[in-house]
Enzyme design. Structure first.
Site, PDB file in Angstrom:
ATOM      1  N   CYS A  41      -2.535  11.633   4.828  1.00 61.39           N
ATOM      2  CA  CYS A  41      -3.927  11.443   4.431  1.00 61.39           C
ATOM      3  C   CYS A  41      -4.179  12.194   3.130  1.00 61.39           C
ATOM      4  O   CYS A  41      -3.893  13.382   3.025  1.00 61.39           O
ATOM      5  CB  CYS A  41      -4.869  11.945   5.519  1.00 61.39           C
ATOM      6  SG  CYS A  41      -6.604  11.877   5.001  1.00 61.39           S
TER       7      CYS A  41
ATOM      8  N   HIS B 271      11.309  11.886  -4.672  1.00 65.86           N
ATOM      9  CA  HIS B 271      10.300  10.827  -4.706  1.00 65.86           C
ATOM     10  C   HIS B 271       9.638  10.622  -3.342  1.00 65.86           C
ATOM     11  O   HIS B 271       9.085   9.563  -3.076  1.00 65.86           O
ATOM     12  CB  HIS B 271      10.906   9.514  -5.214  1.00 65.86           C
ATOM     13  CG  HIS B 271      11.333   9.591  -6.654  1.00 65.86           C
ATOM     14  ND1 HIS B 271      11.945   8.552  -7.309  1.00 65.86           N
ATOM     15  CD2 HIS B 271      11.229  10.588  -7.573  1.00 65.86           C
ATOM     16  CE1 HIS B 271      12.211   8.908  -8.571  1.00 65.86           C
ATOM     17  NE2 HIS B 271      11.793  10.137  -8.740  1.00 65.86           N
TER      18      HIS B 271
ATOM     19  N   ASN C  43      28.664   5.836 -11.321  1.00 73.55           N
ATOM     20  CA  ASN C  43      27.603   4.826 -11.396  1.00 73.55           C
ATOM     21  C   ASN C  43      28.230   3.523 -11.874  1.00 73.55           C
ATOM     22  O   ASN C  43      29.167   3.540 -12.668  1.00 73.55           O
ATOM     23  CB  ASN C  43      26.510   5.288 -12.381  1.00 73.55           C
ATOM     24  CG  ASN C  43      25.222   4.503 -12.205  1.00 73.55           C
ATOM     25  OD1 ASN C  43      24.740   4.323 -11.101  1.00 73.55           O
ATOM     26  ND2 ASN C  43      24.679   4.005 -13.311  1.00 73.55           N
TER      27      ASN C  43
ATOM     28  N   ARG D  62      14.862  -2.587  -9.401  1.00 74.67           N
ATOM     29  CA  ARG D  62      15.346  -3.175 -10.652  1.00 74.67           C
ATOM     30  C   ARG D  62      16.204  -4.413 -10.391  1.00 74.67           C
ATOM     31  O   ARG D  62      16.470  -5.189 -11.294  1.00 74.67           O
ATOM     32  CB  ARG D  62      16.179  -2.165 -11.440  1.00 74.67           C
ATOM     33  CG  ARG D  62      15.366  -1.012 -11.968  1.00 74.67           C
ATOM     34  CD  ARG D  62      16.272   0.010 -12.667  1.00 74.67           C
ATOM     35  NE  ARG D  62      15.595   1.261 -12.895  1.00 74.67           N
ATOM     36  CZ  ARG D  62      15.496   2.236 -12.011  1.00 74.67           C
ATOM     37  NH1 ARG D  62      16.057   2.107 -10.824  1.00 74.67           N
ATOM     38  NH2 ARG D  62      14.855   3.346 -12.294  1.00 74.67           N
TER      39      ARG D  62
ATOM     40  N   CYS E  30      -7.448   7.277   7.874  1.00 70.53           N
ATOM     41  CA  CYS E  30      -7.120   8.466   8.659  1.00 70.53           C
ATOM     42  C   CYS E  30      -7.982   8.528   9.929  1.00 70.53           C
ATOM     43  O   CYS E  30      -9.202   8.386   9.855  1.00 70.53           O
ATOM     44  CB  CYS E  30      -7.349   9.708   7.804  1.00 70.53           C
ATOM     45  SG  CYS E  30      -7.075  11.260   8.674  1.00 70.53           S
TER      46      CYS E  30
HETATM   47 ZN   LIG Z   1      -7.669  12.679   6.908  1.00 72.47          ZN
END
Ligand SMILES: [Zn+2]
Length: 257
Positions: A130, A122, A221, A35, A155
């Site tokens: 993979c 996250h 914050n 941001r 991969c």
């Molecule tokens: Zn793979």
């Protein structure tokens, strides 16, 4: 009593603290928030780097990897700042239940908090996975492949599409991490939300779960958040300076000064 003093008193009375962190805790380590203006985010459009796009075309995957190739050196060199060390101090004092973080930079682990106490909502930049067979790769060798000219790495095992183990825009939240975070929020006695605007789901939900379960809630914050009215204490300051002052006070009070 000032706010620093008040928060340190709450910490002294708490034994199962959940610290929730967003991008604001990492900016003082030079890890830029998407941001914030300037730098890499001006040249890449976050919406273009979405998960559906990544799956849809080789051209999108090339753009995605170009972005992460550029972002990686700053991430790998980033060092924890004093706010992150202050949180690690809560762990050393035996007061930290866990850290729930929206950040993908691995800085909490670098600050000395054991990996099993860090719930990464996250995902993480440290690994590449993979999407076909699930094989995991450490990030560094993939970076070398990118730097030697590979545009879209595949991969080794199955030639499937590989992707950093982060949760992209449009990608489902990780089930275990989300459930675990909800469970820990419900069981803590203090929920400390730091450097997050608490807007994105499920981040927005966590402090409310804690509050509904009877925990104290403190928000630190730089700018106001939508949850300020539910908090016991709100401090709108930079996180590093504020947290280190708070933890210094906790330690002083424990010593009986
Ligand atoms: Zn793979």
């Amino acid at each position: 009593m000032n706010q620093i003093d008040a928060v340190s008193d709450i910490i002294l009375k708490s034994s199962k603290i959940v610290v929730f962190t967003g991008a604001g805790i990492s900016t003082e380590s030079g890890v830029s928030d998407f941001r914030s203006p300037g730098g890499i985010w001006d040249r890449f459009d976050p919406s273009e780097l979405s998960f559906p796009n990544f799956l849809a075309s080789e051209a999108s995957r090339e753009k995605y990897w170009a972005f992460y190739k550029e972002l990686w050196p700053a991430m790998v060199d980033a060092e924890p700042n004093r706010g992150l060390y202050a949180i690690a101090e809560l762990h050393h004092l035996g007061k930290l239940d866990c850290v729930i973080t929206q950040n993908i930079d691995g800085l909490h682990q670098k600050s000395g908090i054991p990996g099993e106490k860090v719930i990464e909502l996250h995902g993480t930049m440290q690994w590449v996975v993979c999407l076909e067979c699930g094989k995991k790769y450490p990030r560094e060798p993939i970076q070398s492949r990118l730097e030697s000219g590979e545009k879209v790495p595949r991969c080794d095992a199955c030639r499937g599409i590989i992707k950093p183990a982060t949760i992209s825009f449009g990608q489902a939240m990780p089930e275990w991490e989300t459930r675990e975070a909800q469970k820990r929020a419900a069981a803590c006695d203090l929920f400390l939300a730091i450097g997050s605007s608490l807007v994105v789901y499920p981040a927005a939900q966590m402090p409310l779960i804690a509050k509904d379960s009877g925990a104290k809630m403190v928000i630190i914050n730089l700018t106001p958040t939508s949850h300020d009215r539910y908090a016991d204490i709100v401090i709108n300051e930079k996180t590093g300076e504020t947290l280190s002052q708070i933890v210094e006070q906790v330690k002083a009070k424990l010593k009986g000064d």
